[in-house]
Design a protein around this motif. Structure first.
Motif, short mmCIF file in Angstrom:
data_model
loop_
_atom_site.label_atom_id
_atom_site.label_comp_id
_atom_site.label_asym_id
_atom_site.label_seq_id
_atom_site.Cartn_x
_atom_site.Cartn_y
_atom_site.Cartn_z
N TRP A 5 6.65 -6.83 -11.52
CA TRP A 5 5.53 -5.91 -11.45
C TRP A 5 5.11 -5.44 -12.84
N ARG A 6 6.10 -5.10 -13.68
CA ARG A 6 5.79 -4.61 -15.02
C ARG A 6 5.01 -5.66 -15.81
N GLU A 7 5.42 -6.90 -15.70
CA GLU A 7 4.73 -7.98 -16.41
C GLU A 7 3.30 -8.14 -15.91
N ALA A 8 3.12 -8.04 -14.58
CA ALA A 8 1.79 -8.20 -14.00
C ALA A 8 0.88 -7.05 -14.40
N PRO A 44 4.55 -8.61 -6.51
CA PRO A 44 3.09 -8.61 -6.28
C PRO A 44 2.60 -9.91 -5.66
N TRP A 45 3.34 -11.02 -5.87
CA TRP A 45 2.87 -12.32 -5.38
C TRP A 45 3.42 -12.64 -4.00
N ASP A 46 4.35 -11.84 -3.49
CA ASP A 46 4.90 -12.04 -2.15
C ASP A 46 4.43 -11.00 -1.15
N LEU A 47 3.69 -10.00 -1.62
CA LEU A 47 3.23 -8.92 -0.75
C LEU A 47 2.24 -9.46 0.28
N SER A 49 -0.58 -9.00 3.60
CA SER A 49 -1.64 -8.07 4.00
C SER A 49 -1.09 -6.99 4.91
N ALA A 50 -0.16 -7.35 5.79
CA ALA A 50 0.43 -6.38 6.70
C ALA A 50 1.18 -5.30 5.93
N GLU A 51 1.95 -5.71 4.93
CA GLU A 51 2.72 -4.75 4.13
C GLU A 51 1.79 -3.86 3.30
N LEU A 52 0.77 -4.45 2.71
CA LEU A 52 -0.16 -3.67 1.91
C LEU A 52 -0.96 -2.71 2.78
N GLY A 53 -1.39 -3.19 3.96
CA GLY A 53 -2.11 -2.31 4.87
C GLY A 53 -1.26 -1.14 5.34
N ALA A 54 0.01 -1.41 5.63
CA ALA A 54 0.92 -0.34 6.06
C ALA A 54 1.12 0.68 4.95
N TRP A 55 1.22 0.19 3.71
CA TRP A 55 1.38 1.10 2.56
C TRP A 55 0.17 2.02 2.43
N LEU A 56 -1.02 1.47 2.55
CA LEU A 56 -2.24 2.27 2.46
C LEU A 56 -2.32 3.30 3.58
N ASP A 57 -1.98 2.87 4.81
CA ASP A 57 -2.08 3.77 5.96
C ASP A 57 -1.10 4.92 5.86
N ASP A 58 0.05 4.68 5.24
CA ASP A 58 1.09 5.71 5.16
C ASP A 58 0.82 6.76 4.09
N ARG A 59 -0.17 6.52 3.23
CA ARG A 59 -0.40 7.46 2.14
C ARG A 59 -1.04 8.77 2.60
N GLY A 60 -1.82 8.69 3.67
CA GLY A 60 -2.50 9.90 4.14
C GLY A 60 -3.61 10.36 3.21
N TRP A 61 -4.20 9.43 2.46
CA TRP A 61 -5.25 9.78 1.51
C TRP A 61 -6.57 10.07 2.22
N CYS A 86 -1.27 -16.04 -7.74
CA CYS A 86 -1.00 -16.03 -6.30
C CYS A 86 -2.07 -16.86 -5.62
N GLU A 87 -1.73 -17.39 -4.47
CA GLU A 87 -2.63 -18.29 -3.75
C GLU A 87 -3.56 -17.55 -2.79
N TRP A 88 -3.16 -16.35 -2.38
CA TRP A 88 -3.95 -15.60 -1.40
C TRP A 88 -3.82 -14.11 -1.68
N ALA A 89 -4.95 -13.43 -1.76
CA ALA A 89 -4.94 -11.99 -2.05
C ALA A 89 -4.62 -11.21 -0.78
N PRO A 90 -3.60 -10.36 -0.80
CA PRO A 90 -3.25 -9.58 0.39
C PRO A 90 -4.26 -8.48 0.72
#
Length: 391
Positions: A5-8, A44-47, A49-61, A86-90
């Motif tokens: 992540w730091r490198e990216a 970042p390259w293994d994340l 869409s389901a994991e990223l969506g869950a992260w966004l939903d849990d923020r309560g923003w 990465c081959e596909w953007a989550p």
């Protein structure tokens, strides 16, 4: 933040600095990506869409913050895809607004369900299924997820046993069966399972039920007690035959000169002429909105003459159908509901010309036999029919 992540983050930050973006914009983008990098375990390259969506939903923003973060993340993953990191953007398919979380707090699913639930609901949205349909299917699968850890190891006999619950009404069982067939059909199409365990489930037989039109005096008393907001909702159900979800979602641009454009199930459109009393109520409310005012019962920051007729007071959108039904039910009292007002409309409309086809169009039904379950036979018609068969 791990090394990948730091490198990216550092590489993306350097490219942003070299672009024409302002330093404030760059700082905001990097800050948002850092929030993600410090919160997830996957690289970042293994994340997914389901994991990223869950992260966004849990923020309560708030809606505004969520949108800003998504802009940053889409920029980052667009950069990564262009450089073949990465081959596909989550970020693909992620909504700007968080899904509604009505009712009790949702329990977490077993690990085997997370990807399946996300993938299936995304598939439905890609097919332009309504938000109501998506939420209904999600709720059904959440019930099933409470019973099994892995959706792909369920047998037909287990599903039949689950559906045999004697506490569920026939309509509920039919709806659940429909979700199971859709979900496992999707599983077969996408290679997650070889054969659907729901394909051979017996069709659920629905007993023929009689229409339950709310009595006129019940509606009359409710209209007298109601504030402006609830009175309009009552009249849209009882004088125009709209479903609760259709009423809740009415936008002011759907209100025409003497008719209402209704967006029903599946996004199907129909036009319903306005009863004079309903037209008068709507005209009065729209005149207030144009003056920057509103009728009694309406509240919130999102009231305008170019917005939703029943706006939410928490976010820029309509109130939920559940909230709308609750308002109407409180005004009607007793056993009467928004849906019995729809039965009342169907019965009264049928009585005028005995034209079931016209009533079908007004209600937005695809089949006349469905309409027949809504329109009660006029009082005395059965007796007259029987009396007329004598010799």
């Amino acid at each position: 933040m791990n090394g990948v992540w730091r490198e990216a983050v550092d590489a993306w930050s350097r490219d942003l600095d070299a672009s024409a973006r302002s330093s404030a914009t760059v700082d905001g983008y990097v800050k948002h990506l850092t929030w993600l990098a410090e919160s997830v375990q996957a690289s970042p390259w293994d994340l997914t869409s389901a994991e990223l969506g869950a992260w966004l939903d849990d923020r309560g923003w708030s809606l505004g913050t969520r949108r800003k973060v998504l802009v940053s993340l889409r920029s980052f993953y667009g950069w990564a895809v262009a450089r073949r990191l990465c081959e596909w953007a989550p970020t693909a398919g992620l909504p700007s607004a968080a899904p509604l979380t009505r009712g009790p707090q949702r329990r977490p699913y077993a690990a085997g369900w997370n990807e399946a639930m996300w993938g299936y609901l995304t598939w439905l949205r890609a097919g332009n299924r309504s938000a109501g349909t998506v939420e209904l299917r999600r709720g059904h699968l959440a019930r099933l997820a409470e019973q099994c850890a892995d959706p792909w190891r369920v047998t037909s006999q287990q599903l039949a046993g689950w559906l045999s619950n004697p506490d569920w009404k026939a309509e509920t069982k039919r709806s659940l069966r429909s979700t199971l067939r859709s979900f496992y059909g999707w599983g077969v199409k996408t290679g997650r399972i070889a054969l659907s365990p729901a394909v051979d489930l017996e069709a659920v037989m629905l007993p023929r039920s009689l229409p339950r039109p709310a009595p006129d005096d019940v509606l009359r008393m409710a209209l007298l007690r109601a504030n402006d907001r609830t009175r309009i909702a009552l009249m849209l159900a009882g004088y125009a035959g709209l479903r609760a979800a259709e009423i809740a979602a009415v936008h002011t641009r759907q209100i025409g000169d003497g008719e209402l454009l209704v967006i029903g199930k599946g996004g199907h459109h129909r036009r319903v002429p306005l009863h004079p009393h309903l037209r008068s109520e709507l005209d009065a409310e729209m005149a207030r909105r144009r003056r920057g005012e509103h009728g009694s019962g309406f509240r919130g920051r999102f009231l305008s003459d170019t917005g939703y007729l029943f706006p939410s007071d928490r976010e820029p959108g309509p109130i939920t159908s559940h909230h709308l039904s609750k308002l109407v039910g409180q005004a009607l009292l007793g056993v009467w509901t928004t849906h019995t007002l729809r039965h009342r409309f169907a019965t009264a409309a049928y009585l005028v010309e005995r034209d079931l086809r016209a009533v079908q169009e007004l209600l937005g039904h695809t089949k006349p036999e469905t309409t027949a379950r809504y329109a009660a036979v006029p009082e005395g018609a059965l007796r007259s029919a029987v009396d007329g068969v004598g010799v």
